[in-house]
Each structure stands twice: as structure tokens, then as C-alpha cells.
Design an enzyme around this catalytic site. Sequence first.
Site, PDB file in Angstrom:
ATOM      1  N   GLU A  75     -17.521  11.881 -34.771  1.00  0.00           N
ATOM      2  CA  GLU A  75     -18.842  11.423 -34.321  1.00  0.00           C
ATOM      3  C   GLU A  75     -19.635  12.563 -33.686  1.00  0.00           C
ATOM      4  OE1 GLU A  75     -19.392   9.599 -30.547  1.00  0.00           O
ATOM      5  OE2 GLU A  75     -17.245   9.343 -30.201  1.00  0.00           O
ATOM      6  N   LYS A 121     -29.508   8.778 -29.264  1.00  0.00           N
ATOM      7  CA  LYS A 121     -28.160   8.216 -29.432  1.00  0.00           C
ATOM      8  C   LYS A 121     -28.293   7.017 -30.372  1.00  0.00           C
ATOM      9  CE  LYS A 121     -24.828   5.633 -26.641  1.00  0.00           C
ATOM     10  NZ  LYS A 121     -24.530   5.169 -25.269  1.00  0.00           N
ATOM     11  N   VAL A 181     -19.613   5.749 -32.067  1.00  0.00           N
ATOM     12  CA  VAL A 181     -18.473   5.235 -32.842  1.00  0.00           C
ATOM     13  C   VAL A 181     -18.983   4.226 -33.878  1.00  0.00           C
ATOM     14  CG1 VAL A 181     -16.374   3.819 -32.704  1.00  0.00           C
ATOM     15  CG2 VAL A 181     -16.734   5.698 -31.076  1.00  0.00           C
ATOM     16  N   ASP A 229     -23.156  -6.248 -20.900  1.00  0.00           N
ATOM     17  CA  ASP A 229     -23.040  -4.923 -21.521  1.00  0.00           C
ATOM     18  C   ASP A 229     -21.710  -4.785 -22.262  1.00  0.00           C
ATOM     19  OD1 ASP A 229     -23.092  -2.311 -22.306  1.00  0.00           O
ATOM     20  OD2 ASP A 229     -23.599  -1.487 -20.329  1.00  0.00           O
ATOM     21  N   SER A 287     -20.263  -2.886 -25.755  1.00  0.00           N
ATOM     22  CA  SER A 287     -20.633  -1.885 -26.751  1.00  0.00           C
ATOM     23  C   SER A 287     -20.651  -2.458 -28.166  1.00  0.00           C
ATOM     24  CB  SER A 287     -19.642  -0.723 -26.703  1.00  0.00           C
ATOM     25  OG  SER A 287     -19.951   0.205 -27.725  1.00  0.00           O
ATOM     26  N   ALA A 288     -21.642  -2.013 -28.940  1.00  0.00           N
ATOM     27  CA  ALA A 288     -21.706  -2.379 -30.361  1.00  0.00           C
ATOM     28  C   ALA A 288     -20.506  -1.821 -31.133  1.00  0.00           C
ATOM     29  CB  ALA A 288     -23.008  -1.867 -30.967  1.00  0.00           C
ATOM     30  N   ASP A 289     -19.774  -0.879 -30.522  1.00  0.00           N
ATOM     31  CA  ASP A 289     -18.568  -0.341 -31.177  1.00  0.00           C
ATOM     32  C   ASP A 289     -17.577  -1.466 -31.499  1.00  0.00           C
ATOM     33  OD1 ASP A 289     -19.670   2.148 -30.684  1.00  0.00           O
ATOM     34  OD2 ASP A 289     -18.172   2.750 -29.186  1.00  0.00           O
ATOM     35  N   LYS A 300     -11.921   4.524 -21.664  1.00  0.00           N
ATOM     36  CA  LYS A 300     -11.981   4.914 -20.250  1.00  0.00           C
ATOM     37  C   LYS A 300     -12.002   3.678 -19.377  1.00  0.00           C
ATOM     38  CE  LYS A 300     -14.275   9.289 -20.157  1.00  0.00           C
ATOM     39  NZ  LYS A 300     -14.973   9.510 -21.427  1.00  0.00           N
TER      40      LYS A 300
HETATM   41  N1  PSU Z   1     -16.583   6.858 -24.462  1.00  0.00           N
HETATM   42  C1  PSU Z   1     -16.155   8.084 -24.124  1.00  0.00           C
HETATM   43  N2  PSU Z   1     -16.834   9.175 -24.570  1.00  0.00           N
HETATM   44  C2  PSU Z   1     -17.947   9.045 -25.362  1.00  0.00           C
HETATM   45  C3  PSU Z   1     -18.381   7.725 -25.720  1.00  0.00           C
HETATM   46  C4  PSU Z   1     -17.660   6.675 -25.262  1.00  0.00           C
HETATM   47  O1  PSU Z   1     -15.171   8.199 -23.419  1.00  0.00           O
HETATM   48  O2  PSU Z   1     -18.570  10.063 -25.724  1.00  0.00           O
HETATM   49  C5  PSU Z   1     -19.572   7.565 -26.614  1.00  0.00           C
HETATM   50  C6  PSU Z   1     -19.150   7.202 -28.057  1.00  0.00           C
HETATM   51  O3  PSU Z   1     -20.081   7.767 -28.944  1.00  0.00           O
HETATM   52  C7  PSU Z   1     -19.266   5.691 -28.070  1.00  0.00           C
HETATM   53  C8  PSU Z   1     -20.482   5.491 -27.200  1.00  0.00           C
HETATM   54  O4  PSU Z   1     -19.450   5.133 -29.346  1.00  0.00           O
HETATM   55  O5  PSU Z   1     -20.334   6.452 -26.152  1.00  0.00           O
HETATM   56  C9  PSU Z   1     -20.543   4.093 -26.644  1.00  0.00           C
HETATM   57  O6  PSU Z   1     -21.788   3.898 -26.045  1.00  0.00           O
HETATM   58  P1  PSU Z   1     -22.207   2.417 -25.582  1.00  0.00           P
HETATM   59  O7  PSU Z   1     -21.295   2.109 -24.449  1.00  0.00           O
HETATM   60  O8  PSU Z   1     -23.650   2.576 -25.170  1.00  0.00           O
HETATM   61  O9  PSU Z   1     -22.041   1.520 -26.752  1.00  0.00           O
HETATM   62 MN    MN Z   2     -23.751  -0.706 -23.605  1.00  0.00          MN
END
Ligand code: PSU
Ligand code: MN
Length: 311
Positions: free
Chosen positions: A30, A92, A112, A144, A146-148, A165
Site C-alpha cells: 500500500e 488518503k 488497505v 469509527d 475502518s472501511a478496511d 495497533k
Molecule cells: N494502521 C497502521 N499503520 C497505517 C495504517 C493503519 O498501523 O499506516 C493505514 C493503512 O493504510 C490503513 C489505514 O488502511 O491507515 C486505515 O485508515 P482508517 O482507520 O481511516 O480506515
Molecule cells: Mn476511520
Amino acid sequence: MHTDTQKKYLDIRPEVAHALTRNQAVVALESTIISHGIPYPQNVHMALQVEKIIADNGAMPATIAIIDGKLKVGLSPDEIEILAKSGVETVKVSRRDIPFVIANKAVGATTVASTMIIAQMAGIRFFATGGIGGVHRNAPQTFDISADLEELARTDVAVVCAGAKSILDLGLTLEYLETKGVPVVGYQTDILPAFYTRKSDFAVDYRCDSPDHVAAALHAKWDMGINGGAVIAVPIPQRACFPTAQMDGYIATAVQEAAQQGIKGKDTTPFLLARICTLTQGKSVQANIELVCNNARVASQIAVCYSKIAL
Ligand code: PSU
Ligand code: MN
């Protein structure tokens, strides 16, 4: 694999396309980790080192981003440098953002979720990164999530990471993945790793001790047409990990500051990562780089095994 229509949007580097047509192992990477996850210039070193590790383990690296309105699969060192230098100024890009960055002919760093989408279009099934997004600690109030996680439910790509994390609620993240039918595999471990630390309070669904075992399970899944991704969680190497109690303290501080400052939406994860970097006086970055390198090695080994089964 992509349709003719999707082909119009893709720009696959010739060596990556060549490997894919020959059914050779390819590992996606990524770009949000480059722009928003790790500071400059360590992010450039990380990105190049990870590509080298993948090549040394017999696979083809393909770092993914959106550049000038094209879905780029495989970046040049110059393109990596541009993303690394522009850092959080880069958009992003998650699933919802892809069409707008394309229409605007802009540059975007893929998370991701969006890396999985583009990898699937290109025909890549393995992806190495640091950590996935998940259910945030205060999600019952903020929603909140994540879309992941939704992407893991629908897109056929295995994500090799160091767990998630503990800026996230790991228990709720596992519940979400369970509901969506996403297997969480511990690589040589029974316990879900928590990124900077080798263990969390949670068990994984399945333990696999070899790349062959992971490849066999994923092959069976996709061969049967059970779609969706998988999380392959690899603990951070012992030499690089943080003491749990110390890291818990930094994370609690960062999460509290984000709430106080009203940080929301896509800014939350980059804010927390940057705060942890500062609170650890940059030491978290070295750990982050070491675990990504380790994940790239494991992902390559799995991809090589898979390419031998899925002929
Ligand atoms: N978690 C990490 N390091 C990162 C990310 C997540 O420990 O760099 C990044 C990845 O690209 C992940 C994104 O897909 O943050 C998730 O963001 P969000 O929580 O806004 O969906
Ligand atoms: Mn988010």
C-alpha cells in the site's frame, strides 16, 4: 482479474504484468503507509527495502497508488519518492474516494481497502503491510470503523500484517471480522499480535506454522468460490518489539488527545500514528519498519507457495 473496462483505468508496470501472466508470485504494497504512516525520509527507505525483500524471496513487488488519475500497480523509485515527500498532503484514498481521485486526475495514496480493490483488479492475491484499520476504541459513540474491514469481507486478497495497533479496540475488530466471515490466521502464533507488541489479550481463529499451510487454506477458500479476504497476522520480530505496558501508556495518551482535539474521520489514524511517533521519540518508526519487512518476507513465501498450488 480485470475486465476490459477496468483495464482502461489500470496502469500495471511491465515487469508486474509479465509476472502475472506467467502465474508468478506477486505481492502488493500500500502507499498510505508511505505518505501517512511513516515520516520522511524513513518512509522512502522502508518502501524500497520492502520491495527488495519481496524480490529476494522470489516474488514480484507491486506498490500501489493512484497517479495522474490512473490505478498504478508497481511504482518507480521516483514515484515512491514523490508520495513519501508529499506525506499527509497526498489524498488518503479508501474505497469511496477512488472514483473522485480518478476523475480529478489526481495523486492518491491507497489504504488497505483501496489497495485490496486495485490488487484484485490486477489479479494479485497477496498484500503485505504493517497494520490494518479496524474498530476504534470509542466506536460505540463515534461509529469509527475502518472501511478496511468491509473490504476484507468482500475482496479476495490476503493481507499479511502485524495484527492491528491497540489504538483500536482489538476485541471489537475481531467480532466484526467474525461476523463478516473473514478468517484471522496467526502465523506461528495462537495469539493475535498487536503491532508493536507480539501479543494481545485475544486468540486468533487459526494458527498456521508454514507458508504452505496458509497457501493451502487460501487456495481451498478461493477455489470453492468463498469470496473475501483473510488477515494473516505475523508477530513483530522479538528484537524490535516494545514493552507492552510502556506502549499501552503512549497509546492511551494519543487516543485521549485525539478525542480532546476533536480529530475525526480519515484524520484519526494518521493523527494517532504521528503522536505515537513523537511520544516514542521516533523509536516506533524503527519498529514499524522492521515489522513491515518481516511481513513482506512472509507474504512472499506464501505467494510463492500459492503460485505452485494454483496452476
Ligand atoms: N494502521 C497502521 N499503520 C497505517 C495504517 C493503519 O498501523 O499506516 C493505514 C493503512 O493504510 C490503513 C489505514 O488502511 O491507515 C486505515 O485508515 P482508517 O482507520 O481511516 O480506515
Ligand atoms: Mn476511520
